[in-house]
Enzyme design. Structure first.
Site, short mmCIF file in Angstrom:
data_model
loop_
_atom_site.label_atom_id
_atom_site.label_comp_id
_atom_site.label_asym_id
_atom_site.label_seq_id
_atom_site.Cartn_x
_atom_site.Cartn_y
_atom_site.Cartn_z
N SER A 191 11.04 -0.25 3.34
CA SER A 191 10.32 0.73 3.04
C SER A 191 9.38 0.88 4.36
O SER A 191 10.72 0.75 5.40
CB SER A 191 9.20 0.33 2.28
OG SER A 191 8.12 1.65 1.67
N ASP A 228 13.96 7.78 -5.95
CA ASP A 228 13.34 7.03 -4.87
C ASP A 228 12.86 8.50 -4.05
O ASP A 228 14.32 8.96 -3.21
CB ASP A 228 14.09 6.02 -3.45
CG ASP A 228 13.14 5.03 -2.63
OD1 ASP A 228 12.46 6.21 -2.61
OD2 ASP A 228 13.62 4.94 -1.43
N HIS A 264 12.50 2.81 -5.28
CA HIS A 264 11.99 2.11 -4.87
C HIS A 264 10.99 0.83 -4.90
O HIS A 264 10.17 0.98 -6.17
CB HIS A 264 10.84 3.27 -4.10
CG HIS A 264 10.05 3.46 -2.71
ND1 HIS A 264 11.10 3.59 -1.39
CD2 HIS A 264 8.93 2.42 -2.05
CE1 HIS A 264 10.38 3.07 -0.21
NE2 HIS A 264 8.82 2.28 -0.62
#
Length: 407
Positions: free
Chosen positions: A187, A348, A378
């Protein structure tokens, strides 16, 4: 009394309800993961009514995470590595070194944690980074970079660069071959990986591999197909809705909440039309780069009108957004970078960041391995003692096999 029970049941029903599209892995476990997230979100919204300008969401999440992960053990049964907390060039890091000193130099790996630039820590990621050390049989450095909004751009990036650079230049002091070091992160940590790899390359400091797990790469296009898919399937629920992305970038870019910026980002009007007409924007954020099966007619309505945008908002953020330390797309060309391993997930909102960046790397002749897990979401790569997903473990295993081969 009946009223209290009714309210309690209503709150529990709200927290347990999370829209879960068909195909998402282990849906009930996912719902269980979302319960505390939504509960904390409710508390933060209540706090916003009292302190509207304070970063209530970030402070609340940080406090809970600290309680969850305070003082993890430096050694764990079954692990061949021991951890210690120190500083590299003034940056706090958590280093995993072998308990039994090997006779030859080991490989090294620097990991940047996720958390939207605003939360997360090396303690929270101890389970994952320790597993990486054991899987790679490598000295691992987990970087505790400073977080926004207190420390907005460029401070988190500078912390990551300083720590990685110091480790590489002092590698032999840790029993590590300086020519066999990789970088990785998930991320926001994927963002750091891309940028730090580029900045090191500019200084002629080479790394062997870069691993980016559902990376955040650029804040330039919030109408990408993955955003539209996520909005269609989750709305403003789930692990990473558009509202959360907008808030994270507001903290990172501006160092504060900004309703003006956040609303502009949600509507994809934060970038001025003059900027959208640039060749780089047209080339690297071209929606046709996303495979057709990932932009179905049921949810994908095409790119935003390039003539829509706010010069006023753009003027407030452009100095940051065009900085070479901000976006991986600000350092073209990308020739000469190390092999890249990019992971994306089907559920995501920022899926397409990784795809766009992978295409840009390939266009520059960089070796790219793209692994897409359609049923993933995610956050699945991270794990905790309380909850983990089989798919997340599979993703970790396959990523470590790739990285180990490259190191």
């Amino acid at each position: 009394m009946k009223t209290r029970y009714f309210v309690l049941i209503a709150v529990c029903a709200y927290l347990l309800y999370t829209p879960v599209p068909d195909g998402l892995v282990e849906p009930w476990k996912y719902r269980a993961l979302m319960v505390p997230t939504q509960f904390l979100g409710l508390i933060a919204k209540a706090q916003d009514l009292i302190w509207p300008d304070a970063p209530n969401d970030v402070l609340l999440y940080r406090n809970v995470m600290q309680l969850m992960t305070e003082n993890p053990a430096l050694e764990e049964p079954g692990s061949n590595f021991k951890a210690r907390v120190t500083q590299f060039d003034g940056v706090k890091v958590r280093v995993y070194e072998p308990i039994q000193k090997p006779k030859s130099l080991l490989t090294g790996f620097v990991y940047f944690h996720g958390g939207g630039f605003s939360f997360g820590s090396t303690e929270l990621y101890d389970g994952l980074t320790r597993k990486i050390a054991d899987s790679l049989n490598a000295v691992v450095v987990s970087v505790d970079y400073r977080l926004s909004p207190e420390y907005p751009f460029p401070i988190p990036v500078e912390d990551c660069l300083k720590a990685a650079k110091w480790f590489i230049t002092h590698a032999k002091e840790f029993g590590v071959d300086p020519k066999r070091i990789g970088l990785g992160g998930d991320s926001a940590g994927g963002w750091m990986t891309a940028i730090v790899t580029q900045l090191l390359h500019k200084e002629k400091i080479k790394v062997k591999v870069q691993m980016m797990v559902y990376p955040s790469i650029s804040a330039m296009d919030s109408s990408a197909p993955s955003y539209q898919k996520y909005q269609y399937e989750f709305g403003y629920y789930g692990m990473l809705p558009l509202t959360s992305v907008a808030r994270a970038y507001s903290y990172f870019i501006l160092g504060k909440k900004s309703k003006e910026f956040e609303q502009s980002y949600i509507e994809n009007k934060h970038v001025a039309p003059s900027q959208r007409q640039r060749d780089s924007m047209k080339t690297f954020f071209n929606h046709s780069l996303i495979p057709p099966e990932m932009r179905l007619d049921s949810y994908y309505k095409g790119p935003s009108d390039p003539n829509l945008g706010s010069e006023e908002v753009w003027n407030k953020i452009k100095d940051v957004c065009l900085d070479s330390r901000f976006s991986a797309f600000n350092n073209l060309p990308l020739n000469g970078l190390p092999p890249a391993y990019i992971i994306t997930c089907g559920f995501d909102s920022i899926r397409d960041d990784g795809i766009f960046y992978g295409e840009a790397l390939k266009a520059a002749g960089v070796e790219v391995t793209w692994k897409h897990y359609e049923e993933g979401f995610h956050g699945i790569f991270w794990e905790s003692p309380a909850i983990s997903f089989e798919l997340g473990e599979k993703m970790q295993k396959e990523a470590m096999e790739y990285v180990k081969a490259k190191l």
